[in-house]
Enzyme design. Structure first.
Site, PDB file in Angstrom:
ATOM      1  N   HIS A  65       6.999 -53.458  -1.499  1.00  0.00           N
ATOM      2  CA  HIS A  65       5.581 -53.659  -1.510  1.00  0.00           C
ATOM      3  C   HIS A  65       5.178 -54.810  -1.044  1.00  0.00           C
ATOM      4  O   HIS A  65       6.050 -56.093  -1.931  1.00  0.00           O
ATOM      5  CB  HIS A  65       5.217 -53.394  -2.525  1.00  0.00           C
ATOM      6  CG  HIS A  65       3.986 -52.578  -3.063  1.00  0.00           C
ATOM      7  ND1 HIS A  65       3.405 -53.845  -3.936  1.00  0.00           N
ATOM      8  CD2 HIS A  65       3.272 -51.260  -3.645  1.00  0.00           C
ATOM      9  CE1 HIS A  65       2.277 -53.284  -4.468  1.00  0.00           C
ATOM     10  NE2 HIS A  65       1.936 -51.853  -3.485  1.00  0.00           N
ATOM     11  N   GLU A 109       0.288 -50.770   4.221  1.00  0.00           N
ATOM     12  CA  GLU A 109      -0.657 -50.839   3.082  1.00  0.00           C
ATOM     13  C   GLU A 109      -1.390 -52.332   3.657  1.00  0.00           C
ATOM     14  O   GLU A 109      -0.653 -53.261   3.222  1.00  0.00           O
ATOM     15  CB  GLU A 109      -0.569 -51.033   1.990  1.00  0.00           C
ATOM     16  CG  GLU A 109      -0.908 -49.342   0.831  1.00  0.00           C
ATOM     17  CD  GLU A 109      -0.228 -49.719  -0.907  1.00  0.00           C
ATOM     18  OE1 GLU A 109      -0.388 -48.627  -1.188  1.00  0.00           O
ATOM     19  OE2 GLU A 109       0.306 -50.698  -0.957  1.00  0.00           O
ATOM     20  N   GLY A 121      -6.872 -49.158  -1.962  1.00  0.00           N
ATOM     21  CA  GLY A 121      -8.293 -49.014  -2.402  1.00  0.00           C
ATOM     22  C   GLY A 121      -8.575 -47.278  -2.302  1.00  0.00           C
ATOM     23  O   GLY A 121      -9.868 -47.019  -1.890  1.00  0.00           O
TER      24      GLY A 121
END
Length: 225
Positions: free
Chosen positions: A103, A151, A186
């Site tokens: 991440h 992402e 988002g």
């Protein structure tokens, strides 16, 4: 072809709890998510801190829930003389089916990522690997994780979704990546979700839009229809 393939697979919804919730708060939120999705056609995965896996896994097992539990991280170290690391064996024995890796808030260098995925494969622990762009996705795909998650770091926790800001890149992912890929950053509306699927993604990753809202079950139902 990728779009047709996705029609015959359940879309995947990953909800990343991050470190917003702990202990009983995790159980409460997971129950709300389960109730909201019990009759849904989607595959639901929740990502939680390793310290919460055992308690949540007991609840999921007892209720025969369809929710899968992923750890938010794992390390490649082996059982033995190591201190302070999260072993794949540890999260699996506690009841997790998989783990997040790489991440943007917990970035790994490629060699470490490769070692960790290889370790997870040996014990049949699934991996969902976050990538920041298509170039990184191509590299990661070679080590064969179960899921790749696109992402863009600059959109994480923002109000503009990846579906709105990067539709052409999502489409490019669909045309290039053979591994099932999801998109996140988002995402907070049903329209964001629909666009992602229409462009070829296998699902979405959500966090603050669900975890920080006052009525997470209702918000999730609104988002995924």
């Amino acid at each position: 072809m990728k779009f047709l393939k996705n029609l015959f697979q359940k879309p995947v919804i990953i909800i990343n709890f991050k470190t917003y919730k702990q202990g009983k708060q995790v159980i409460k939120l997971a129950k709300q998510i389960e109730k909201a999705t019990i009759n849904s056609k989607y595959k639901i995965i929740i990502g939680i801190q390793p310290t919460d896996i055992y308690e949540l896994a007991k609840l999921v097992k007892n209720k025969r829930s369809k929710i899968e539990i992923f750890s938010e991280h794992a390390d490649y170290f082996k059982v033995g003389r190591n201190t302070g690391f999260i072993l794949p064996e540890a999260i699996k024995v506690d009841g997790a089916q998989g783990t997040f890796l790489n991440h943007s808030e917990h970035h790994l260098d490629f060699d470490t990522l490769k070692l960790t995925i290889e370790r997870c494969k040996k014990i049949n622990l699934k991996t969902a690997v976050f990538v920041k762009n298509l170039s990184e996705a191509k590299k990661v795909e070679k080590i064969k994780p179960n899921y790749i998650i696109y992402e863009p770091p600059e959109l994480v926790s923002g109000k503009i979704s990846v579906s709105q800001a990067k539709p052409s890149i999502i489409k490019k992912f669909s045309e290039t990546i053979k591994t099932r890929f999801l998109v996140g950053a988002g995402i907070h509306t049903e329209e964001d979700f629909k666009i992602a699927l229409q462009l070829g993604a296998s699902g979405i990753v959500i966090s603050s839009a669900i975890v920080k809202t006052k009525n997470p079950g209702k918000k999730l139902m609104e988002m995924i229809g």
